[in-house]
Design a protein around this motif. Structure first.
Motif, short mmCIF file in Angstrom:
data_model
loop_
_atom_site.label_atom_id
_atom_site.label_comp_id
_atom_site.label_asym_id
_atom_site.label_seq_id
_atom_site.Cartn_x
_atom_site.Cartn_y
_atom_site.Cartn_z
N LEU A 102 -7.47 -8.14 -14.27
CA LEU A 102 -7.62 -9.19 -13.24
C LEU A 102 -8.97 -9.90 -13.39
O LEU A 102 -9.05 -11.13 -13.35
CB LEU A 102 -7.47 -8.56 -11.85
CG LEU A 102 -7.83 -9.42 -10.64
CD1 LEU A 102 -6.98 -10.69 -10.58
CD2 LEU A 102 -7.65 -8.61 -9.34
N VAL A 103 -10.02 -9.13 -13.60
CA VAL A 103 -11.37 -9.69 -13.76
C VAL A 103 -11.43 -10.58 -15.00
O VAL A 103 -11.97 -11.69 -14.96
CB VAL A 103 -12.42 -8.56 -13.81
CG1 VAL A 103 -13.78 -9.08 -14.24
CG2 VAL A 103 -12.52 -7.87 -12.46
N THR A 104 -10.83 -10.09 -16.09
CA THR A 104 -10.81 -10.86 -17.34
C THR A 104 -10.01 -12.15 -17.19
O THR A 104 -10.47 -13.23 -17.59
CB THR A 104 -10.18 -10.01 -18.47
OG1 THR A 104 -10.91 -8.78 -18.56
CG2 THR A 104 -10.20 -10.71 -19.81
N ASP A 105 -8.85 -12.05 -16.57
CA ASP A 105 -7.98 -13.23 -16.41
C ASP A 105 -8.63 -14.26 -15.49
O ASP A 105 -8.54 -15.46 -15.72
CB ASP A 105 -6.61 -12.81 -15.84
CG ASP A 105 -5.80 -12.00 -16.84
OD1 ASP A 105 -6.20 -11.93 -18.02
OD2 ASP A 105 -4.77 -11.43 -16.43
N LEU A 106 -9.27 -13.77 -14.45
CA LEU A 106 -9.94 -14.68 -13.51
C LEU A 106 -11.08 -15.41 -14.21
O LEU A 106 -11.21 -16.63 -14.10
CB LEU A 106 -10.46 -13.85 -12.32
CG LEU A 106 -11.08 -14.59 -11.16
CD1 LEU A 106 -10.11 -15.59 -10.54
CD2 LEU A 106 -11.56 -13.59 -10.09
N ALA A 107 -11.88 -14.67 -14.97
CA ALA A 107 -13.00 -15.28 -15.69
C ALA A 107 -12.49 -16.33 -16.67
O ALA A 107 -13.05 -17.42 -16.79
CB ALA A 107 -13.80 -14.21 -16.42
N ARG A 108 -11.39 -16.01 -17.33
CA ARG A 108 -10.82 -16.95 -18.31
C ARG A 108 -10.33 -18.22 -17.60
O ARG A 108 -10.57 -19.33 -18.05
CB ARG A 108 -9.68 -16.28 -19.07
CG ARG A 108 -9.27 -17.05 -20.30
CD ARG A 108 -8.61 -16.14 -21.31
NE ARG A 108 -9.49 -15.09 -21.80
CZ ARG A 108 -9.08 -13.92 -22.29
NH1 ARG A 108 -7.80 -13.62 -22.33
NH2 ARG A 108 -9.94 -13.04 -22.74
N ALA A 109 -9.65 -18.04 -16.48
CA ALA A 109 -9.13 -19.19 -15.73
C ALA A 109 -10.29 -20.06 -15.23
O ALA A 109 -10.20 -21.29 -15.22
CB ALA A 109 -8.27 -18.71 -14.56
N LEU A 110 -11.40 -19.42 -14.85
CA LEU A 110 -12.54 -20.16 -14.31
C LEU A 110 -13.31 -20.93 -15.38
O LEU A 110 -14.04 -21.86 -15.08
CB LEU A 110 -13.48 -19.20 -13.57
CG LEU A 110 -12.94 -18.68 -12.24
CD1 LEU A 110 -13.77 -17.50 -11.73
CD2 LEU A 110 -12.90 -19.78 -11.19
N GLU A 111 -13.10 -20.54 -16.63
CA GLU A 111 -13.74 -21.28 -17.73
C GLU A 111 -13.27 -22.73 -17.73
O GLU A 111 -14.03 -23.63 -18.08
CB GLU A 111 -13.43 -20.62 -19.08
CG GLU A 111 -14.30 -19.41 -19.36
CD GLU A 111 -13.99 -18.78 -20.71
OE1 GLU A 111 -13.88 -19.52 -21.70
OE2 GLU A 111 -13.83 -17.55 -20.75
#
Ligand code: ATP
Ligand code: MG
Length: 174
Positions: A102-111
């Motif tokens: 979840l943390v990884t996916d969120l960070a990626r989406a926020l890029e």
């Protein structure tokens, strides 16, 4: 930070049951002095955004809309101390893979909104006391179960008396 900007972060927020258990744990640590976190401010930060304009907030919310994760359970089973920020915290000794994803996916989406991924490794924790005195890490005899059912976008109002954080929006998990 201009008036149109808000200091934002994504987090997991405890429900009432978790919050009371965390507050009870915090009370057992009161000999540590320092500044205890207001129980309504307890949270686990997943992504810190900093100052966000209204325009960028639209992008941030859309980014969160794309993230999919199931609900999951955490076991808050240790208390730790970080000497440099002098923070006393609690967290799970083992972070579920679903949360890391979840943390990884969120960070990626926020890029997509121009946020750089965090350089330091994610560390699952709830800050219990700031400016705390040293305490050796210890395992909790009775771990605190935490059922994560939503992702939350919160605003930090540092100019306010605690509680200083306010939930702006929630995304259900699962
Ligand atoms: P203060 O900074 O005024 O002492 P605070 O750290 O509680 O208080 P914020 O700085 O607004 O308040 O932070 C909100 C949340 O985001 C907290 O959980 C904080 O640990 C986290 N956070 C703040 N800055 C960062 C950062 N640069 N990287 C990762 N997490 C951060
Ligand atoms: Mg801070």
């Amino acid at each position: 930070m201009s008036v149109t900007e808000q200091r934002l972060f994504f987090a997991l927020w405890p429900g009432e049951v978790e919050c009371s258990a965390l507050a009870a744990l915090q009370r057992t640590l009161s000999e540590q002095r320092g500044r205890p976190t207001h129980p309504l401010d307890f949270h686990i930060t997943l992504a810190f955004l900093g100052a966000v304009t209204a325009e960028r907030l639209v992008c941030v919310e859309q980014a969160a809309d794309t993230v999919r994760a199931p609900g999951f359970a955490l076991d808050i089973d240790q208390v730790g101390y970080w000497p440099h920020p002098r923070i006393l915290w609690c967290g799970p000794r083992s972070t579920p893979a679903v949360l890391l994803q979840l943390v990884t996916d969120l960070a990626r989406a926020l890029e997509a909104c121009g946020f750089m991924p965090e350089r330091r490794a994610f560390s699952t924790h709830v800050t219990l006391v700031r400016e705390a005195h040293y305490l050796a890490n210890f395992a909790l005899a009775e771990p605190i179960p935490w059922h994560a059912q939503e992702l939350v976008l919160a605003v930090s109002r540092r100019d306010r008396e605690p509680p200083r954080y306010q939930v702006l929006r929630r995304w259900p998990l699962g």
